[in-house]
Design an enzyme around this catalytic site. Structure first.
Site, PDB file in Angstrom:
ATOM      1  N   GLY A   1     -34.813-104.779  -5.732  1.00  0.00           N
ATOM      2  CA  GLY A   1     -33.461-104.304  -5.417  1.00  0.00           C
ATOM      3  C   GLY A   1     -33.234-102.835  -5.715  1.00  0.00           C
ATOM      4  N   LYS A   2     -34.293-102.034  -5.595  1.00  0.00           N
ATOM      5  CA  LYS A   2     -34.168-100.589  -5.877  1.00  0.00           C
ATOM      6  C   LYS A   2     -33.149 -99.923  -4.967  1.00  0.00           C
ATOM      7  CE  LYS A   2     -38.445 -99.527  -5.097  1.00  0.00           C
ATOM      8  NZ  LYS A   2     -38.981-100.864  -4.795  1.00  0.00           N
TER       9      LYS A   2
ATOM     10  N   ASP B   1     -39.284 -94.222   0.809  1.00  0.00           N
ATOM     11  CA  ASP B   1     -40.006 -95.460   1.099  1.00  0.00           C
ATOM     12  C   ASP B   1     -40.146 -95.583   2.614  1.00  0.00           C
ATOM     13  OD1 ASP B   1     -40.924 -98.042   1.439  1.00  0.00           O
ATOM     14  OD2 ASP B   1     -39.605 -98.913  -0.073  1.00  0.00           O
TER      15      ASP B   1
ATOM     16  N   GLY C   1     -41.896-103.519  -5.879  1.00  0.00           N
ATOM     17  CA  GLY C   1     -41.276-103.897  -4.610  1.00  0.00           C
ATOM     18  C   GLY C   1     -40.467-105.181  -4.733  1.00  0.00           C
TER      19      GLY C   1
ATOM     20  N   THR D   1     -30.532-101.158  -3.308  1.00  0.00           N
ATOM     21  CA  THR D   1     -29.151-101.520  -3.651  1.00  0.00           C
ATOM     22  C   THR D   1     -28.694-100.746  -4.881  1.00  0.00           C
ATOM     23  OG1 THR D   1     -29.456-103.743  -2.748  1.00  0.00           O
ATOM     24  CG2 THR D   1     -27.607-103.425  -4.242  1.00  0.00           C
TER      25      THR D   1
END
Length: 336
Positions: free
Chosen positions: A33-34, A58, A30, A36
């Site tokens: 920046g997954k 998510d 967490g 983005t």
């Protein structure tokens, strides 16, 4: 490192150019920046693919914030794009929270099936979340998107998402073995409700169809020509540790992974001119970048910058997404 080994291209160019890919998962710890990165990848794919879908699994649903547009449980076109769609699902909600479009039918049979199915799967540990994924996958496959990008929840949820086809196959297998017992009970139930025209085999047929689709998805997930995983991390100990755990689990599950994004990096022109905190963070990041280079020498490692402003809105994502395709060069960097 062996000097004569040519390093792999430090970008996601290899994924964008791989036309056979159908499913791309983007995940990691967490706060790295997954969203983005997954949104940027989807934007780049939309340049070369006929139609692209990005799905957020998510519960925080950050892709609505990333694109500055509200998305729902049904694929919606992203503003500013002709062939990029987005949707958000909550795997913890179960089947009852899925839109009615997922259970289409001309009579009451499928609505009854939905309720009965929910009750039945609740009796099987771990299958509720998996079945909500399964229903979404059924919908997505029916829409024939060229490629689907998953913006996943933090690691634990991600591993359950990856494993869901096996969980569903196992659970549905149990249900189908019970269908001879269930069908007469369902017939009595619908007769009591005055729906004599309902076929008692409706639920059984629905489960059969679902099992067929999920078996197909399971095969595709294990095929590196069709499925791959992109790990996103930052150059810190806990993130690197989580990434290594994720890579090992994915390998154990038979899921292809050969791309890592290292996000939020400082690119200092001259560490002497930087503040002490920036210089300190830069040194820490350099240490972990060296470890990443040693651990993942056979991976494509893409390095992305820490920016002054947040990446939000379609144009901002479009601009940032270019960093996935060619190594980032800070402005004003002196020529070598």
């Amino acid at each position: 490192m062996v000097d004569n080994l040519e390093p792999l291209e430090p970008s996601l160019q290899n994924l964008v150019e791989q036309d056979s890919l159908k499913w791309i998962f983007v995940g990691g710890k967490g706060g790295v920046g997954k969203t983005t990165c997954s949104s940027s990848l989807a934007v780049q794919l939309s340049k070369v693919r006929e139609s692209v879908l990005i799905i957020s699994t998510d519960p925080a649903h950050n892709i609505s914030d990333a694109f500055d547009q509200k998305f729902t449980k049904v694929p919606t076109k992203v503003n500013g794009f002709d062939n990029l769609f987005a949707m958000e699902i909550d795997p913890n909600a179960g089947l009852n929270e899925l839109p009615e479009e997922y259970f289409e039918g001309e009579n009451e049979a499928l609505r009854v099936s939905k309720g009965v199915m929910q009750e039945m799967i609740n009796a099987l540990p771990g299958i509720d979340e998996a079945m909500s994924y399964a229903e979404v996958m059924k919908l997505v496959k029916g829409m024939n998107f060229s490629v689907v990008v998953f913006d996943t929840a933090p690691t634990g949820h991600t591993l359950r998402l990856i494993a869901f086809p096996q969980v569903v196959e196992k659970g549905l297998g149990k249900l189908l073995r019970l269908k001879m017992k269930v069908a007469p009970l369902l017939s009595q139930f619908v007769s009591m409700l005055g729906m004599a025209d309902v076929n008692a085999d409706t639920l059984s047929q629905k489960l059969d169809d679902m099992l067929r689709i999920i078996t197909q998805v399971n095969e595709q997930f294990k095929n590196p020509e069709q499925t791959t995983f992109v790990c996103v991390c930052i150059a810190e100990f806990f993130s690197l540790y989580e990434t290594e755990r994720l890579v090992q689990e994915l390998t154990k599950c038979g899921i292809d992974v050969h791309n890592i994004i290292v996000n939020q990096l400082l690119f200092l022109q001259n560490s002497h001119d930087s503040c002490s905190m920036c210089a300190s963070r830069f040194k820490i990041q350099e240490k972990y970048l060296d470890q990443i280079a040693d651990l993942y020498e056979d991976f494509h490692v893409t390095k992305l910058p820490l920016l002054e402003k947040e990446v939000r809105g379609p144009e901002s994502i479009r601009s940032f997404s270019e960093n996935l395709m060619k190594p980032y060069e800070p402005k004003g960097k002196p020529k070598e």
